[in-house]
Structures are given as structure tokens and as C-alpha cells.
Design a protein around this motif. Structure first.
Motif, PDB file in Angstrom:
ATOM      1  N   ARG A 156       0.851  -1.190   0.000  1.00  0.00           N
ATOM      2  CA  ARG A 156       0.000   0.000   0.000  1.00  0.00           C
ATOM      3  C   ARG A 156       0.885   1.239   0.000  1.00  0.00           C
ATOM      4  O   ARG A 156       1.978   1.235   0.539  1.00  0.00           O
ATOM      5  CB  ARG A 156      -0.898   0.003   1.225  1.00  0.00           C
ATOM      6  N   GLY A 157       0.374   2.281  -0.633  1.00  0.00           N
ATOM      7  CA  GLY A 157       1.056   3.568  -0.600  1.00  0.00           C
ATOM      8  C   GLY A 157       2.323   3.665  -1.424  1.00  0.00           C
ATOM      9  O   GLY A 157       3.230   4.400  -1.063  1.00  0.00           O
ATOM     10  N   LEU A 158       2.397   2.922  -2.527  1.00  0.00           N
ATOM     11  CA  LEU A 158       3.557   3.064  -3.413  1.00  0.00           C
ATOM     12  C   LEU A 158       3.496   4.427  -4.099  1.00  0.00           C
ATOM     13  O   LEU A 158       2.469   4.804  -4.653  1.00  0.00           O
ATOM     14  CB  LEU A 158       3.557   1.959  -4.475  1.00  0.00           C
ATOM     15  N   ILE A 159       4.594   5.150  -4.106  1.00  0.00           N
ATOM     16  CA  ILE A 159       4.626   6.501  -4.650  1.00  0.00           C
ATOM     17  C   ILE A 159       5.055   6.465  -6.113  1.00  0.00           C
ATOM     18  O   ILE A 159       6.092   5.904  -6.455  1.00  0.00           O
ATOM     19  CB  ILE A 159       5.599   7.396  -3.847  1.00  0.00           C
ATOM     20  N   LEU A 160       4.211   7.072  -6.969  1.00  0.00           N
ATOM     21  CA  LEU A 160       4.493   7.169  -8.400  1.00  0.00           C
ATOM     22  C   LEU A 160       4.662   8.632  -8.781  1.00  0.00           C
ATOM     23  O   LEU A 160       3.840   9.468  -8.436  1.00  0.00           O
ATOM     24  CB  LEU A 160       3.346   6.589  -9.223  1.00  0.00           C
ATOM     25  N   ASP A 161       5.724   8.920  -9.507  1.00  0.00           N
ATOM     26  CA  ASP A 161       5.959  10.254 -10.051  1.00  0.00           C
ATOM     27  C   ASP A 161       5.302  10.273 -11.422  1.00  0.00           C
ATOM     28  O   ASP A 161       5.626   9.471 -12.283  1.00  0.00           O
ATOM     29  CB  ASP A 161       7.464  10.484 -10.176  1.00  0.00           C
ATOM     30  N   TYR A 162       4.336  11.149 -11.639  1.00  0.00           N
ATOM     31  CA  TYR A 162       3.683  11.148 -12.941  1.00  0.00           C
ATOM     32  C   TYR A 162       3.952  12.395 -13.755  1.00  0.00           C
ATOM     33  O   TYR A 162       3.409  12.557 -14.833  1.00  0.00           O
ATOM     34  CB  TYR A 162       2.176  10.894 -12.817  1.00  0.00           C
TER      35      TYR A 162
END
Length: 158
Positions: A57-63
Motif C-alpha cells: 500500500r502507498g507506493l509513490i508514483l511520479d507522474y
């Protein structure tokens, strides 16, 4: 040589599920949030296969930057005719990794890996493999990823 291919992609509210009905392998992305700023999103990811389920849970993605998940999947879609070698994408903290290979049979193999590194002695990695037809299925998956990660921008992609 024959290739059995029976995958489907399902969008349900705020989730994407990529499943292979023939062997039960699946990838699920859900619960997209914007925890810090407009430059990042957090998601939950679940991998499943033959009695194994791994989730984070809570994986950070830079978009915004060039290494966004929608950008990576869209680059595979643009090169649907094929490429050599392995293309790789990782989430910001390297907890989710996707390796893409193009087969001579017109499919794209996606190896999805979740990796939990801990300062303690508890670390683990789980990997599942999914396949998409390099044409329409890959196009639909790229559009779904874009809508999921950047829902406010979905109309701009058309």
C-alpha cells in the motif's frame, strides 16, 4: 510452438485488474491518492498467482517526470511493432518494478515485481508475469493506466 493467451483487463471504479484466466495470474492497482503534492500519487498494488498473494500500500508514483507509469506503458503502445531487449520501469522507492519484453508472436510480456526491503531481516520479493496482445489490448491497457493515474487528464489524451 503455440501461445495460449487469455488475458483480460477490468476497470472497476478506482481499480485496474489485469488477469490471466487460464492460470489465475493477476495484477491489481487500486486506491489512488494524492498524498503530498500534485507531482505524485500513491497507489496500492496486489500481485497474485497460484496460491500466492503479495500486496503493498502507498507506493509513490511520479507522474510528471519522464519516468511516469503512464508514460512507460504509452511508450510500449507506441512501439507495438516490437523492440529488442527489456524495457524497465520502477516506482519512486523501487518497490514496484515492471520489465517489458516484446515477443515475436505479437505479445508484450510484463513481469511485475513487488519488493519490500527492510532494515530488519524481513525482506521479500514477489513476481508475476502477464501478457498483452501488442495491438488493441496494449492500447486499452495504456489508456486505462492513464485514466487511473491521471483521471483529470483523461480527456486530454484523446
Amino acid at each position: 510452438m503455440t501461445c495460449e493467451f487469455d488475458s483480460e483487463m477490468v476497470e472497476r471504479d478506482e481499480a485496474i485488474e489485469l488477469m490471466d484466466r487460464s492460470d489465475g495470474t493477476g495484477v491489481r492497482l487500486w486506491h489512488r491518492t494524492v498524498p503530498y503534492s500534485d507531482d505524485y500519487v500513491a497507489v496500492c498494488v496486489e500481485l497474485s498467482a497460484d496460491g500466492m498473494v503479495a500486496s503493498m500500500r502507498g507506493l509513490i508514483l511520479d507522474y510528471v517526470a519522464g519516468r511516469s507509469l503512464p508514460g512507460f506503458i504509452s511508450s510500449l503502445e507506441r512501439d507495438f511493432a516490437g523492440w529488442q531487449g527489456i524495457r524497465t520501469w520502477e516506482s519512486m522507492d523501487h518497490e514496484l518494478r515492471i520489465e517489458a519484453r516484446h515477443s515475436t508472436l505479437g505479445h508484450v510480456q510484463l513481469d511485475w515485481s513487488l519488493c519490500r526491503q527492510s532494515s530488519e531481516s524481513l525482506s521479500w520479493t514477489a513476481t508475476v508475469v502477464t501478457y498483452l496482445e501488442a495491438g488493441e489490448q496494449l492500447r486499452q491497457f495504456a489508456a486505462a493506466i492513464h485514466r487511473f493515474v491521471l483521471p483529470d487528464d483523461a480527456e486530454d489524451r484523446r
